[in-house]
Design a protein around this motif. Sequence first.
Motif, PDB file in Angstrom:
ATOM      1  N   ASP A 673       0.637  -1.355  -0.149  1.00 48.82           N
ATOM      2  CA  ASP A 673       0.231   0.037  -0.031  1.00 48.82           C
ATOM      3  C   ASP A 673       0.833   1.020   0.093  1.00 48.82           C
ATOM      4  O   ASP A 673       0.368   2.336  -0.194  1.00 48.82           O
ATOM      5  CB  ASP A 673      -0.978  -0.043   1.287  1.00 48.82           C
ATOM      6  CG  ASP A 673      -2.105  -1.097   1.217  1.00 48.82           C
ATOM      7  OD1 ASP A 673      -2.400  -1.585   0.043  1.00 48.82           O
ATOM      8  OD2 ASP A 673      -2.672  -1.521   2.183  1.00 48.82           O
ATOM      9  N   ASP A 674       2.082   1.184   0.195  1.00 52.34           N
ATOM     10  CA  ASP A 674       2.981   2.154   0.193  1.00 52.34           C
ATOM     11  C   ASP A 674       4.183   2.395  -0.765  1.00 52.34           C
ATOM     12  O   ASP A 674       4.786   1.339  -0.831  1.00 52.34           O
ATOM     13  CB  ASP A 674       3.684   2.457   1.767  1.00 52.34           C
ATOM     14  CG  ASP A 674       4.549   3.799   1.833  1.00 52.34           C
ATOM     15  OD1 ASP A 674       3.947   4.851   1.705  1.00 52.34           O
ATOM     16  OD2 ASP A 674       5.603   3.636   2.492  1.00 52.34           O
ATOM     17  N   PRO A 675       4.086   3.317  -1.471  1.00 56.34           N
ATOM     18  CA  PRO A 675       5.096   3.355  -2.669  1.00 56.34           C
ATOM     19  C   PRO A 675       6.394   3.501  -2.130  1.00 56.34           C
ATOM     20  O   PRO A 675       7.471   2.761  -2.780  1.00 56.34           O
ATOM     21  CB  PRO A 675       4.671   4.788  -3.292  1.00 56.34           C
ATOM     22  CG  PRO A 675       3.550   4.929  -3.025  1.00 56.34           C
ATOM     23  CD  PRO A 675       3.081   4.646  -1.549  1.00 56.34           C
ATOM     24  N   ARG A 678       7.353  -0.178  -1.175  1.00 58.10           N
ATOM     25  CA  ARG A 678       7.275  -1.163  -2.459  1.00 58.10           C
ATOM     26  C   ARG A 678       8.638  -0.743  -3.119  1.00 58.10           C
ATOM     27  O   ARG A 678       9.392  -1.551  -3.484  1.00 58.10           O
ATOM     28  CB  ARG A 678       6.229  -0.707  -3.412  1.00 58.10           C
ATOM     29  CG  ARG A 678       4.872  -1.178  -3.051  1.00 58.10           C
ATOM     30  CD  ARG A 678       3.959  -1.351  -4.206  1.00 58.10           C
ATOM     31  NE  ARG A 678       3.679   0.154  -4.834  1.00 58.10           N
ATOM     32  CZ  ARG A 678       2.766   0.884  -4.550  1.00 58.10           C
ATOM     33  NH1 ARG A 678       1.970   0.704  -3.817  1.00 58.10           N
ATOM     34  NH2 ARG A 678       2.584   2.356  -5.231  1.00 58.10           N
ATOM     35  N   LYS A 679       9.286   0.467  -3.172  1.00 62.90           N
ATOM     36  CA  LYS A 679      10.468   0.667  -3.728  1.00 62.90           C
ATOM     37  C   LYS A 679      11.479   0.024  -2.894  1.00 62.90           C
ATOM     38  O   LYS A 679      12.586  -0.356  -3.484  1.00 62.90           O
ATOM     39  CB  LYS A 679      10.519   2.245  -3.731  1.00 62.90           C
ATOM     40  CG  LYS A 679      11.780   2.687  -4.460  1.00 62.90           C
ATOM     41  CD  LYS A 679      12.145   4.154  -4.480  1.00 62.90           C
ATOM     42  CE  LYS A 679      13.273   4.526  -5.002  1.00 62.90           C
ATOM     43  NZ  LYS A 679      13.562   6.191  -5.073  1.00 62.90           N
ATOM     44  N   SER A 680      11.516   0.157  -1.463  1.00 62.81           N
ATOM     45  CA  SER A 680      12.621  -0.210  -0.686  1.00 62.81           C
ATOM     46  C   SER A 680      12.553  -1.931  -0.778  1.00 62.81           C
ATOM     47  O   SER A 680      13.765  -2.357  -1.061  1.00 62.81           O
ATOM     48  CB  SER A 680      12.132  -0.112   0.607  1.00 62.81           C
ATOM     49  OG  SER A 680      13.224  -0.560   1.515  1.00 62.81           O
ATOM     50  N   LYS A 681      11.558  -2.581  -0.926  1.00 60.35           N
ATOM     51  CA  LYS A 681      11.562  -3.987  -1.266  1.00 60.35           C
ATOM     52  C   LYS A 681      12.100  -4.351  -2.648  1.00 60.35           C
ATOM     53  O   LYS A 681      12.678  -5.283  -2.641  1.00 60.35           O
ATOM     54  CB  LYS A 681      10.238  -4.375  -1.096  1.00 60.35           C
ATOM     55  CG  LYS A 681      10.105  -6.144  -1.578  1.00 60.35           C
ATOM     56  CD  LYS A 681       8.650  -6.428  -1.248  1.00 60.35           C
ATOM     57  CE  LYS A 681       8.562  -8.113  -1.468  1.00 60.35           C
ATOM     58  NZ  LYS A 681       6.923  -8.438  -1.195  1.00 60.35           N
ATOM     59  N   ALA A 722      -5.330   2.134  -6.759  1.00 58.40           N
ATOM     60  CA  ALA A 722      -5.564   3.444  -6.153  1.00 58.40           C
ATOM     61  C   ALA A 722      -4.431   3.718  -5.056  1.00 58.40           C
ATOM     62  O   ALA A 722      -3.563   2.922  -4.607  1.00 58.40           O
ATOM     63  CB  ALA A 722      -7.001   3.482  -5.036  1.00 58.40           C
ATOM     64  N   CYS A 723      -3.948   5.014  -5.321  1.00 54.44           N
ATOM     65  CA  CYS A 723      -2.741   5.393  -4.564  1.00 54.44           C
ATOM     66  C   CYS A 723      -2.886   5.729  -3.337  1.00 54.44           C
ATOM     67  O   CYS A 723      -1.991   5.570  -2.318  1.00 54.44           O
ATOM     68  CB  CYS A 723      -2.397   6.649  -5.202  1.00 54.44           C
ATOM     69  SG  CYS A 723      -1.661   6.552  -6.993  1.00 54.44           S
ATOM     70  N   SER A 724      -4.143   6.196  -2.701  1.00 52.88           N
ATOM     71  CA  SER A 724      -4.289   6.388  -1.244  1.00 52.88           C
ATOM     72  C   SER A 724      -5.549   6.371  -0.953  1.00 52.88           C
ATOM     73  O   SER A 724      -6.596   6.389  -1.912  1.00 52.88           O
ATOM     74  CB  SER A 724      -3.817   7.790  -0.956  1.00 52.88           C
ATOM     75  OG  SER A 724      -4.376   8.776  -1.548  1.00 52.88           O
ATOM     76  N   GLN A 725      -5.994   6.388   0.210  1.00 45.86           N
ATOM     77  CA  GLN A 725      -7.283   6.304   0.745  1.00 45.86           C
ATOM     78  C   GLN A 725      -7.626   7.983   1.505  1.00 45.86           C
ATOM     79  O   GLN A 725      -7.894   7.798   2.758  1.00 45.86           O
ATOM     80  CB  GLN A 725      -7.705   5.118   1.750  1.00 45.86           C
ATOM     81  CG  GLN A 725      -7.501   3.622   1.249  1.00 45.86           C
ATOM     82  CD  GLN A 725      -7.624   2.619   2.137  1.00 45.86           C
ATOM     83  OE1 GLN A 725      -7.687   2.942   3.202  1.00 45.86           O
ATOM     84  NE2 GLN A 725      -7.659   1.900   1.645  1.00 45.86           N
ATOM     85  N   ARG A 726      -7.462   8.789   0.734  1.00 43.15           N
ATOM     86  CA  ARG A 726      -7.834   9.995   1.335  1.00 43.15           C
ATOM     87  C   ARG A 726      -9.298  10.499   1.930  1.00 43.15           C
ATOM     88  O   ARG A 726      -9.341  11.391   2.730  1.00 43.15           O
ATOM     89  CB  ARG A 726      -7.276  11.069   0.242  1.00 43.15           C
ATOM     90  CG  ARG A 726      -5.747  10.952  -0.070  1.00 43.15           C
ATOM     91  CD  ARG A 726      -5.309  12.109  -0.613  1.00 43.15           C
ATOM     92  NE  ARG A 726      -3.837  12.222  -0.774  1.00 43.15           N
ATOM     93  CZ  ARG A 726      -3.022  13.271  -1.425  1.00 43.15           C
ATOM     94  NH1 ARG A 726      -3.485  14.086  -2.018  1.00 43.15           N
ATOM     95  NH2 ARG A 726      -1.743  12.964  -1.413  1.00 43.15           N
ATOM     96  N   GLY A 727     -10.168   9.726   1.263  1.00 42.78           N
ATOM     97  CA  GLY A 727     -11.381  10.169   1.672  1.00 42.78           C
ATOM     98  C   GLY A 727     -11.690   9.853   2.920  1.00 42.78           C
ATOM     99  O   GLY A 727     -12.298  10.594   3.915  1.00 42.78           O
ATOM    100  N   GLU A 728     -11.207   8.698   3.681  1.00 46.06           N
ATOM    101  CA  GLU A 728     -11.398   8.230   4.692  1.00 46.06           C
ATOM    102  C   GLU A 728     -10.605   9.094   5.813  1.00 46.06           C
ATOM    103  O   GLU A 728     -11.207   9.807   6.802  1.00 46.06           O
ATOM    104  CB  GLU A 728     -10.893   6.894   5.115  1.00 46.06           C
ATOM    105  CG  GLU A 728     -11.798   5.788   4.358  1.00 46.06           C
ATOM    106  CD  GLU A 728     -11.353   4.516   4.577  1.00 46.06           C
ATOM    107  OE1 GLU A 728     -10.273   4.325   5.486  1.00 46.06           O
ATOM    108  OE2 GLU A 728     -11.585   3.433   3.929  1.00 46.06           O
TER     109      GLU A 728
END
Length: 771
Positions: A673-675, A678-681, A722-728
């Motif tokens: 869920d976190d870019p 993901r990049k670090s992995k 989806a990049c984020s859940q900003r609505g919540e």
Amino acid sequence: MPTQLRILLADTTGYPEGVIMADTEQSYWVDSDEVDDDSVDAQFDVNAEDGVDDERNVTLEDCVNVEDGLNVEEGVNLQEQVNVEDSSSGALEPFIGMIFDDVEDAQSFYKAYARRKGFAIRTNHTRLSKDDKKLCAVDFVCTREGFRQVSRKEKERTVPEIAETEIECKAIMGVKKDGEKWMVNKFVVRHNHILLTPRSASLLRGNRKVTKVQKKLIMTLNESSVPTRKIMSVLSKESGGDFNVGCIGKDVENYLGNKRRKVFEEGDVQRLYSYFLERQLTEPGFVYSMQVDKDGCMGSCFWADARSRAAYQYFGDVVTFDATYLTNVYKMPFVPFSGVNHHHQTIMFGCALLVNETAESYTWLLRTWQEAMLGKASATIITDDDKAMAKAIAEVLPNTTHRLCLWHILQRFPEHLAHVYNKFPDFGKDFRHCIHETITTDEFEQEWGCILEKYELEENNWLQNLYSRRDKWVPAYLRSTFCAGMSTTQRSESMNKFFKYYVRSSTMVSDFVYQYEKAIDARYFKEKEKDVRTRSTRAILKTPLKIEEEAAMVYTRKSFMIFQDELFNSLRYKATKLSKEGERKTYVVVISGKEKPLYHVTLENGEEQTTCTCHLWEFMGLLCQHILCVFGKKSMLDKLPQHWVKERWTINAKARPIPNIPLMEGQVQVGQDDPIMRKSKLMIQLYDIVELGSQSAEKHNHLCIALEKVHKELLAMEDHVACSQRGESTNIIQNERSQVVSNFSQTVQDPPRVPTKGRPKSLRSKNPKET
């Protein structure tokens, strides 16, 4: 058909080692079948004017050394240095009629050729077709083509004129459009200047370039406040040497400078405002406030994250407040609110950038800070001796004890009393004893009067003014006030020193908030380390007393070590009952075998209320060695009473929840869920793959093909995740009732920049005595 070799001989007489003069080169075309190491001298008439001894046999390697200025023993690949035209392998030197798929390929080819030869290129002329106005011809020339205009030479200069680089060199390669291909239509090989070795040619401006990968690494290191010289060291290590980097330190500085200028064009403060809005969307509990003047320029600005606000609820009983640190291009003072946590570490309670240091600015800041901290006022606040700051504190925090930094006060004595220090060598010793060694206010008053009389200072106005405010800075008057062990703004000073490694005086405010966030993360990470160490290790006990064992289970490791030292030192003292008045008992405590120093310990209400003339409990919240000595005399060291334990120093000091400040601590980010995760992995996996691929040429070629295939596949894919859940997060923010938000338009202008001459020696505004 035998392969043809073109052997170039150049006269290097009179030139430095490692360079050649291209005008003197002689070209010969021969069949490779006719050439061997022992017969080159028979094929050509080589004389001393060519730079080769007549009596010496010339070999193929000798010819390469003369042309390129390199030694074969240095590991130079001969096949890369000799100009070979082979229809099967492709040419390494341009020739008329040479075909390229596009103009970029032609430029890359000529650039690689130029680097091997020891010069750099640039684009000189481009021509468009008359029909469709598309590019139809390009000329690539040596960077030393052309000449400096006479008008520029005659111009009066305030700085020395830079060296001349354009000397009408005629070397050129021109390409023109031929159907769908590009064909070389002109090629001049000769130069009128010294050529460098391929190794040295990499430093020429035309051959230098900051690659896309390097730009990413440079920005990452720069955001971590790594200086340019160390960035170059990292690039050199990653590239296998300085000459393989492809750029120099000036290129890195120019790249970072261009990025800074772009930020200023977009709006430094506008970028800061966008950062605040984004933080509020992604982090519940983050608050900020910003002033804007009538012209739309940013004034004072305050912000605090949820961790700082929650930390204030636990440890906000004592706050240090300092405004002596300049950190940005606008010379706005950085004002941190800091304190001490249960591990005796410095923590932040928010910070601000002030437009000026007036009483009005401080009043606005203190009111905003109080609102962000849910209206809770600290018991004690420590500042330097600033009248504007004192006025604001008296107005906004009337019930808070205002202390002045003892260190700043003492630094001013040598300035105002220099004549006394010079005339009386013992003055400094007597003065220090009066300030630091007196325990009670009566002792201080007595010694102060003696000093004034002894050194004839009764009429000194500055001392009289300072004496009138002695209840704000003299330790004897403040021992009974809880200050968490602090008597100076040292916590703020230490934070200033800490931030020095993250920011500089040229830092933009939009960059400063990012660096501030990293600095705060580092501080809280240190706190977590202490938490883990305290909970996962067992303290070493020095005595068999039960009270020490219980203290080790209750206090944090640092607090326990202070308590342990007091308990161990109490064994050196002897307590004697002095008087008894009802439930009140008074003991005299001295070191065994000595008469001074002498302390009085008073017990009341069945030993539940105890005071000592050293007032360590009142000042720091830990039992002193004198009280523990009396407890030992009365056999009260079998347990640690709960009312003698101050919660802020315990392991569970932060166990109490703060309902009005939502915290995100304890939540583990999921990699998918976190870019960044993901990049670090991916980087970890790729590092192992690259290590394997670099072991041999076969593995390297296989990996290159595989990576190229994967690269094309990724470019063709469409990411529907989806990049984020900003609505919540937005809903959470709307329900947060303690947000501090400024009500102004969404376009904010930058404040005026303050020009400086060079970098200051120190980032902090220093007291004259310090310099």
